[in-house]
Write an enzyme that holds these catalytic residues in place. Structure first.
Site, PDB file in Angstrom:
ATOM      1  N   TYR A 101     -23.416   1.033  -8.035  1.00 30.17           N
ATOM      2  CA  TYR A 101     -23.306   0.341  -6.751  1.00 30.17           C
ATOM      3  C   TYR A 101     -24.145  -0.939  -6.777  1.00 30.17           C
ATOM      4  CZ  TYR A 101     -21.620   4.969  -5.336  1.00 30.17           C
ATOM      5  OH  TYR A 101     -20.944   6.168  -5.253  1.00 30.17           O
ATOM      6  N   HIS A 184     -20.111  10.125 -13.455  1.00 29.09           N
ATOM      7  CA  HIS A 184     -19.400   9.177 -12.612  1.00 29.09           C
ATOM      8  C   HIS A 184     -18.140   8.605 -13.262  1.00 29.09           C
ATOM      9  CE1 HIS A 184     -20.044   5.695  -9.492  1.00 29.09           C
ATOM     10  NE2 HIS A 184     -19.217   6.615  -9.051  1.00 29.09           N
TER      11      HIS A 184
END
Length: 383
Positions: A101, A184
């Site tokens: 992010y 992820h």
């Protein structure tokens, strides 16, 4: 000479205790189901249980880190800290973030806020599989045009990559421990993977998954799982490894939930595991954003989704229901949903989301959605 393993082994010797009641719609028990038939109050320390039961986050509602990584627009440091302060003041104690992010930006912001808080009062999850390295010729702006990060990213699902990723995250966060680690984006929708998602999954199967199990056994983390936008990797990891909890993003919303409901949830129950549900608004689509989920093609919204949103709005208006509130509660309702994580780009937004989880929605609204076939007949709804 100390090694990364030495460093990590010193980080955690027991951590998060639940310090505030879980955020749930009224009428839903604030107790936590430990999975062994015993109900545990949210103030008990389920994290240190030696029962062998898969770890579940003890808080039902959390703040996600995508907007604080400047995914969609510029969020200033001042505004980011205001969002975190508003969440904390409201009683939110679960925080989800990732190196991805903003290529480190979100983790640095979370860490700047949380490192002065009592570590026993909150739960934090981050992700592995993407290593960051600063470079004067960084191409990070191509991925996150609104982030000032100097980092490039390398995909690494090996055992050593997992250890390195956790250490790096702890340094960016300024913390001594993570509670949950999600592997992820090993998923078919990730077009940046160096090879197919199946090949990367095989690397993780030999590297990341057993290493995370070792880290859990050593007490460095409390639980691990996949963090993906499609169901196939979660189904595979449940059949081939021993995860505790997986982050299921963009898969269980008012717009799209049939596959997760009928294919994924039974596998989760069979494993006695749980899910953290993310992107219940499909990256803001349900609440009116001109995008559906993530990526460069998110503005290409299928016509059937636009039509379904229109129909959902009409039913909500007929019952005086805020559709965003209904969408959040719908995604939190399944028995396998241990927690709901939402992103926020302003302090007003996270407070509105908090309020939504306390708001009563009439049963007639859910009944009409089923009668109009806007949600599946077997979809669980809030009491």
């Amino acid at each position: 000479m100390s090694t990364r393993r030495d460093f990590l082994n010193l980080t955690v010797k027991g951590s998060a205790t639940a310090a505030a009641a879980a955020l749930l719609p009224r009428g839903v028990s604030a107790q936590v189901n430990t999975g062994n038939g015993r109900k545990m109050n949210s103030t008990e320390n389920i994290a240190d249980s030696n029962s062998g039961i898969p770890y579940k986050p003890p808080f039902r509602f959390g703040l996600g880190g995508v907007p604080l990584g400047n995914e969609f627009a510029v969020v200033t440091d001042k505004d980011a800290y205001a969002i975190l302060e508003a969440a904390w003041s409201a009683g939110i104690r679960y925080y989800d973030v990732s190196p991805w992010y903003g290529l480190g930006l979100a983790e640095r912001r979370y860490g700047s806020f949380l490192h002065n808080k009592n570590r026993n009062e909150y739960v934090i999850s981050s992700k592995v599989g993407k290593l960051l390295k600063a470079s004067k010729t960084s191409t990070g702006r191509e991925l996150f045009p609104f982030s000032p990060s100097p980092n490039d990213v390398t995909f690494d699902y090996t055992a050593s990559g997992v250890r390195r990723s956790i250490e790096d995250s702890l340094q960016r966060l300024g913390l001594d421990s993570l509670d949950i680690v999600f592997v992820h984006d090993i998923s078919s929708d990730n077009k940046l993977l160096p090879t197919s998602w199946q090949e990367q999954f095989e690397i993780a199967l030999k590297g990341a998954f057993p290493e995370l199990t070792r880290l859990r056994e050593e007490g460095v983390i409390k639980g691990w799982g996949m963090g993906v936008n499609t169901p196939e990797p979660i189904l595979r990891v449940f059949s081939e490894a021993d995860p505790d909890v997986c982050l299921m993003a963009s898969q269980y919303s008012l717009i799209d939930h049939k596959n997760a409901l009928n294919q994924l949830f039974p596998a989760v129950r069979k494993k006695n595991a749980s899910l953290v549900v993310g992107s219940s608004l499909n990256a803001g689509f349900i609440s009116g954003s001109p995008r559906y989920n993530y990526g460069k093609e998110s503005y290409r919204i299928p016509v059937e989704f636009l039509e379904k949103r229109k129909n959902l709005r009409e039913v909500a208006a007929n019952h005086g229901v805020d559709l965003r509130t209904a969408a959040l509660q719908f995604s939190a309702a399944p028995d396998v949903a241990a927690a709901l994580v939402v992103g926020a780009s302003s302090e007003q937004q996270i407070l509105a989301d908090y309020t939504s989880m306390q708001t009563r929605i009439p049963a007639e609204f859910w009944a009409e959605l089923k009668a109009e076939k806007l949600i599946e007949q077997n979809a669980p709804t809030p009491d």
